[in-house]
Design a protein around this motif. Structure first.
Motif, mmCIF file in Angstrom:
data_model
loop_
_atom_site.group_PDB
_atom_site.id
_atom_site.type_symbol
_atom_site.label_atom_id
_atom_site.label_comp_id
_atom_site.label_asym_id
_atom_site.label_seq_id
_atom_site.Cartn_x
_atom_site.Cartn_y
_atom_site.Cartn_z
ATOM 1 N N ALA A 224 15.674 5.484 1.927
ATOM 2 C CA ALA A 224 16.717 5.409 0.899
ATOM 3 C C ALA A 224 16.182 4.722 -0.357
ATOM 4 O O ALA A 224 16.440 5.172 -1.480
ATOM 5 C CB ALA A 224 17.936 4.663 1.436
ATOM 6 N N ALA A 225 15.416 3.656 -0.181
ATOM 7 C CA ALA A 225 14.865 2.925 -1.329
ATOM 8 C C ALA A 225 13.879 3.789 -2.113
ATOM 9 O O ALA A 225 13.888 3.793 -3.342
ATOM 10 C CB ALA A 225 14.191 1.641 -0.857
ATOM 11 N N LEU A 226 13.052 4.541 -1.410
ATOM 12 C CA LEU A 226 12.091 5.411 -2.099
ATOM 13 C C LEU A 226 12.807 6.580 -2.753
ATOM 14 O O LEU A 226 12.421 7.014 -3.842
ATOM 15 C CB LEU A 226 11.010 5.898 -1.128
ATOM 16 N N SER A 227 13.838 7.088 -2.125
ATOM 17 C CA SER A 227 14.633 8.166 -2.738
ATOM 18 C C SER A 227 15.302 7.660 -4.017
ATOM 19 O O SER A 227 15.340 8.365 -5.021
ATOM 20 C CB SER A 227 15.691 8.687 -1.769
ATOM 21 N N ASP A 228 15.818 6.423 -3.982
ATOM 22 C CA ASP A 228 16.399 5.823 -5.176
ATOM 23 C C ASP A 228 15.364 5.726 -6.295
ATOM 24 O O ASP A 228 15.673 5.954 -7.461
ATOM 25 C CB ASP A 228 16.947 4.428 -4.888
ATOM 26 N N SER A 229 14.133 5.402 -5.918
ATOM 27 C CA SER A 229 13.049 5.312 -6.907
ATOM 28 C C SER A 229 12.795 6.666 -7.539
ATOM 29 O O SER A 229 12.588 6.774 -8.744
ATOM 30 C CB SER A 229 11.765 4.806 -6.246
ATOM 31 N N MET A 230 12.834 7.722 -6.730
ATOM 32 C CA MET A 230 12.585 9.071 -7.253
ATOM 33 C C MET A 230 13.732 9.523 -8.144
ATOM 34 O O MET A 230 13.507 10.158 -9.164
ATOM 35 C CB MET A 230 12.393 10.047 -6.095
ATOM 36 N N LEU A 231 14.948 9.168 -7.770
ATOM 37 C CA LEU A 231 16.119 9.576 -8.551
ATOM 38 C C LEU A 231 16.212 8.807 -9.870
ATOM 39 O O LEU A 231 16.766 9.300 -10.839
ATOM 40 C CB LEU A 231 17.399 9.367 -7.744
ATOM 41 N N GLY A 232 15.662 7.588 -9.870
ATOM 42 C CA GLY A 232 15.766 6.739 -11.041
ATOM 43 C C GLY A 232 14.812 7.091 -12.161
ATOM 44 O O GLY A 232 14.810 6.453 -13.195
ATOM 45 N N GLN A 233 14.027 8.108 -11.980
ATOM 46 C CA GLN A 233 13.040 8.458 -13.008
ATOM 47 C C GLN A 233 13.657 9.264 -14.109
ATOM 48 O O GLN A 233 14.510 10.044 -13.966
ATOM 49 C CB GLN A 233 11.904 9.247 -12.378
ATOM 50 N N GLU B 213 0.837 -1.203 0.000
ATOM 51 C CA GLU B 213 0.000 0.000 0.000
ATOM 52 C C GLU B 213 0.873 1.255 0.000
ATOM 53 O O GLU B 213 0.564 2.229 -0.694
ATOM 54 C CB GLU B 213 -0.905 0.034 1.225
ATOM 55 N N LEU B 214 1.945 1.229 0.767
ATOM 56 C CA LEU B 214 2.868 2.363 0.824
ATOM 57 C C LEU B 214 3.484 2.618 -0.552
ATOM 58 O O LEU B 214 3.538 3.764 -1.015
ATOM 59 C CB LEU B 214 3.966 2.109 1.864
ATOM 60 N N LEU B 215 3.943 1.567 -1.217
ATOM 61 C CA LEU B 215 4.532 1.729 -2.542
ATOM 62 C C LEU B 215 3.507 2.249 -3.552
ATOM 63 O O LEU B 215 3.819 3.117 -4.374
ATOM 64 C CB LEU B 215 5.139 0.418 -3.031
ATOM 65 N N ALA B 216 2.280 1.737 -3.472
ATOM 66 C CA ALA B 216 1.227 2.203 -4.380
ATOM 67 C C ALA B 216 0.906 3.675 -4.117
ATOM 68 O O ALA B 216 0.727 4.455 -5.058
ATOM 69 C CB ALA B 216 -0.028 1.344 -4.216
ATOM 70 N N ALA B 217 0.863 4.063 -2.851
ATOM 71 C CA ALA B 217 0.596 5.456 -2.512
ATOM 72 C C ALA B 217 1.728 6.359 -2.983
ATOM 73 O O ALA B 217 1.481 7.465 -3.490
ATOM 74 C CB ALA B 217 0.395 5.604 -1.004
ATOM 75 N N SER C 248 11.763 1.243 -7.231
ATOM 76 C CA SER C 248 13.007 0.555 -7.579
ATOM 77 C C SER C 248 12.955 -0.873 -7.035
ATOM 78 O O SER C 248 12.083 -1.216 -6.225
ATOM 79 C CB SER C 248 14.201 1.289 -6.976
ATOM 80 N N GLN C 249 13.912 -1.683 -7.457
ATOM 81 C CA GLN C 249 13.995 -3.042 -6.927
ATOM 82 C C GLN C 249 14.190 -3.001 -5.412
ATOM 83 O O GLN C 249 13.603 -3.795 -4.675
ATOM 84 C CB GLN C 249 15.124 -3.823 -7.593
ATOM 85 N N ALA C 250 14.994 -2.068 -4.929
ATOM 86 C CA ALA C 250 15.217 -1.945 -3.487
ATOM 87 C C ALA C 250 13.913 -1.640 -2.757
ATOM 88 O O ALA C 250 13.656 -2.176 -1.678
ATOM 89 C CB ALA C 250 16.252 -0.864 -3.197
ATOM 90 N N ALA C 251 13.070 -0.807 -3.336
ATOM 91 C CA ALA C 251 11.778 -0.492 -2.721
ATOM 92 C C ALA C 251 10.872 -1.722 -2.728
ATOM 93 O O ALA C 251 10.186 -2.002 -1.742
ATOM 94 C CB ALA C 251 11.111 0.676 -3.438
ATOM 95 N N ARG C 252 10.877 -2.468 -3.830
ATOM 96 C CA ARG C 252 10.039 -3.677 -3.906
ATOM 97 C C ARG C 252 10.538 -4.773 -2.976
ATOM 98 O O ARG C 252 9.778 -5.666 -2.607
ATOM 99 C CB ARG C 252 9.971 -4.173 -5.347
ATOM 100 N N ASP C 253 11.809 -4.716 -2.590
ATOM 101 C CA ASP C 253 12.388 -5.725 -1.703
ATOM 102 C C ASP C 253 12.218 -5.406 -0.215
ATOM 103 O O ASP C 253 12.657 -6.191 0.631
ATOM 104 C CB ASP C 253 13.886 -5.897 -1.994
ATOM 105 N N LEU C 254 11.585 -4.284 0.113
ATOM 106 C CA LEU C 254 11.388 -3.952 1.527
ATOM 107 C C LEU C 254 10.520 -5.010 2.204
ATOM 108 O O LEU C 254 9.600 -5.559 1.591
ATOM 109 C CB LEU C 254 10.725 -2.575 1.663
#
Length: 83
Positions: free
Chosen positions: A74-83, A43-47, A57-63
């Motif tokens: 850090a994982a969510l920040s990586d997701s934002m930077l990876g865009q 739910e957090l990732l979807a939000a 990111s893969q790191a976010a999906r692996d939480l």
């Protein structure tokens, strides 16, 4: 008081979704210690995707519930930077 190690957007999402307080959101706190299970993590990732348009990111999906707030931020920040 919000921890300076956790980004404001991450703290806001957690507070909105799971009704946790800033005092609970220590960088070393785990999702499990906040009673947030693996389904709630999805739910957090979807939000985060809806709110910020990020692709997790893969790191976010692996939480997991054993992950810390610091690791998740850090994982969510990586997701934002990876865009």
């Amino acid at each position: 008081m919000e921890s300076p190690a956790l980004p404001h957007h991450f703290v806001s999402l957690l507070q909105e979704l799971f009704e946790v307080t800033s005092d609970q959101l220590l960088p070393s706190a785990t999702f499990d210690s906040l009673d947030i299970d693996s389904l709630a993590l999805m739910e957090l990732l979807a939000a985060a995707e809806d709110e910020y348009g990020l692709v997790p990111s893969q790191a976010a999906r692996d939480l997991t519930p054993a992950s810390t707030m610091d690791e998740a931020a850090a994982a969510l920040s990586d997701s934002m930077l990876g865009q």
